[in-house]
Design a protein around this motif. Structure first.
Motif, mmCIF file in Angstrom:
data_model
loop_
_atom_site.group_PDB
_atom_site.id
_atom_site.type_symbol
_atom_site.label_atom_id
_atom_site.label_comp_id
_atom_site.label_asym_id
_atom_site.label_seq_id
_atom_site.Cartn_x
_atom_site.Cartn_y
_atom_site.Cartn_z
ATOM 1 N N ILE A 174 0.837 -1.203 0.000
ATOM 2 C CA ILE A 174 0.000 0.000 0.000
ATOM 3 C C ILE A 174 0.870 1.251 0.000
ATOM 4 N N CYS A 175 1.941 1.248 0.803
ATOM 5 C CA CYS A 175 2.845 2.407 0.839
ATOM 6 C C CYS A 175 3.497 2.638 -0.521
ATOM 7 N N PHE A 176 4.001 1.566 -1.144
ATOM 8 C CA PHE A 176 4.631 1.722 -2.457
ATOM 9 C C PHE A 176 3.622 2.132 -3.522
ATOM 10 N N SER A 177 2.391 1.666 -3.417
ATOM 11 C CA SER A 177 1.358 2.083 -4.372
ATOM 12 C C SER A 177 1.065 3.567 -4.235
ATOM 13 N N VAL A 178 0.943 4.037 -3.000
ATOM 14 C CA VAL A 178 0.681 5.465 -2.784
ATOM 15 C C VAL A 178 1.854 6.306 -3.274
ATOM 16 N N LEU A 179 3.080 5.860 -2.999
ATOM 17 C CA LEU A 179 4.254 6.603 -3.481
ATOM 18 C C LEU A 179 4.318 6.631 -5.002
ATOM 19 N N SER A 180 4.012 5.517 -5.652
ATOM 20 C CA SER A 180 4.058 5.502 -7.118
ATOM 21 C C SER A 180 2.958 6.367 -7.713
ATOM 22 N N LEU A 181 1.767 6.355 -7.117
ATOM 23 C CA LEU A 181 0.700 7.233 -7.605
ATOM 24 C C LEU A 181 1.049 8.703 -7.403
ATOM 25 N N ALA A 182 1.660 9.035 -6.280
ATOM 26 C CA ALA A 182 2.058 10.421 -6.039
ATOM 27 C C ALA A 182 3.140 10.858 -7.022
ATOM 28 N N THR A 183 4.082 9.968 -7.311
ATOM 29 C CA THR A 183 5.129 10.286 -8.294
ATOM 30 C C THR A 183 4.531 10.468 -9.680
ATOM 31 N N PHE A 184 3.636 9.585 -10.069
ATOM 32 C CA PHE A 184 2.981 9.699 -11.368
ATOM 33 C C PHE A 184 2.196 10.999 -11.459
ATOM 34 N N TYR A 185 1.508 11.375 -10.395
ATOM 35 C CA TYR A 185 0.727 12.610 -10.376
ATOM 36 C C TYR A 185 1.639 13.833 -10.489
ATOM 37 N N ALA A 186 2.777 13.813 -9.799
ATOM 38 C CA ALA A 186 3.715 14.939 -9.879
ATOM 39 C C ALA A 186 4.300 15.059 -11.281
ATOM 40 N N VAL A 187 4.641 13.935 -11.907
ATOM 41 C CA VAL A 187 5.165 13.973 -13.283
ATOM 42 C C VAL A 187 4.095 14.480 -14.231
ATOM 43 N N LEU A 188 2.878 14.029 -14.046
ATOM 44 C CA LEU A 188 1.767 14.486 -14.878
ATOM 45 C C LEU A 188 1.570 15.999 -14.751
ATOM 46 N N LEU A 189 1.609 16.504 -13.529
ATOM 47 C CA LEU A 189 1.452 17.952 -13.327
ATOM 48 C C LEU A 189 2.603 18.726 -13.957
ATOM 49 N N ASN A 190 3.832 18.247 -13.776
ATOM 50 C CA ASN A 190 4.986 18.952 -14.348
ATOM 51 C C ASN A 190 4.958 18.942 -15.873
ATOM 52 N N HIS A 191 4.441 17.893 -16.452
ATOM 53 C CA HIS A 191 4.475 17.781 -17.905
ATOM 54 C C HIS A 191 3.312 18.508 -18.574
ATOM 55 N N PHE A 192 2.104 18.384 -18.025
ATOM 56 C CA PHE A 192 0.921 18.906 -18.711
ATOM 57 C C PHE A 192 0.327 20.161 -18.086
ATOM 58 N N VAL A 193 0.511 20.401 -16.815
ATOM 59 C CA VAL A 193 -0.202 21.485 -16.134
ATOM 60 C C VAL A 193 0.673 22.717 -15.938
ATOM 61 N N TYR A 194 1.831 22.538 -15.337
ATOM 62 C CA TYR A 194 2.661 23.688 -15.021
ATOM 63 C C TYR A 194 3.281 24.271 -16.291
#
Length: 189
Positions: A126-146
């Motif tokens: 569960i911890c690794f899943s949450v960390l991977s989702l948070a990393t994916f979300y941060a990459v998504l924001l850096n690439h498409f949003v910011y």
């Protein structure tokens, strides 16, 4: 049941007749509030051997309170003769009979209770899943949003800004002009 029926079923609390018809156990007064006492109904035919943690006849394997209020199993034809034999001298009991008596009274031994159960694997996944989702979300924001990094963050732009300040603030005794040697065209040492 720890909550009163008037809290759980407020419509039934209005009519006392309906409330009394649904009530299945007698109320026991304990201190300043009313509790429902279930007694042997909750024990399901098991022998009550103690007070328990909360005073209710329940079985729980706990490390802080070793002695539950109920035996683990219901007495049957296998254990009844051993219970009678248990009341006499324990030297007459075989080790298998002692183990059987223990298993009818307790679910697990202390070693079984303290043994690792592999639950850490679920927590780690569960911890690794949450960390991977948070990393994916941060990459998504850096690439498409910011937006892209502004040019004012570049080192060339910063150097040009310092040169402009030196030219515009020539002769001042504060700021970067104070540390610049205009005659030799370099910074003072």
């Amino acid at each position: 049941m720890s909550l009163s029926k008037s809290v759980l079923l407020p419509r039934l609390a209005v009519n006392a007749v309906i409330s009394r018809a649904i009530q299945t156990t007698a109320k026991a007064q304990s201190g300043h509030h009313i509790e429902y006492y279930w007694g042997h109904e909750r024990a399901a035919g098991r022998e009550i051997v103690g007070h328990g943690v909360s005073g209710e006849p329940t079985y729980q394997d706990r490390l802080d309170y070793w002695y539950p209020a109920l035996r683990f199993r219901v007495d049957d034809a296998t254990i009844s003769p051993l219970r009678q034999k248990e009341k006499s001298d324990w030297k007459n009991l075989t080790p298998e009979e002692k183990k059987l008596l223990y298993r009818y009274s307790f679910k697990q031994t202390l070693a079984e209770f303290e043994a690792p159960n592999g639950y850490w694997k679920l927590i780690a996944s569960i911890c690794f899943s949450v960390l991977s989702l948070a990393t994916f979300y941060a990459v998504l924001l850096n690439h498409f949003v910011y937006p892209a990094i502004p040019p004012t963050f570049d080192n060339d732009y910063k150097e040009a800004a310092v040169e402009r300040m030196l030219v515009l603030e020539k002769g001042q005794f504060l700021g970067p002009a104070k540390y610049y040697d205009y005659e030799n065209n370099r910074w003072k040492k």
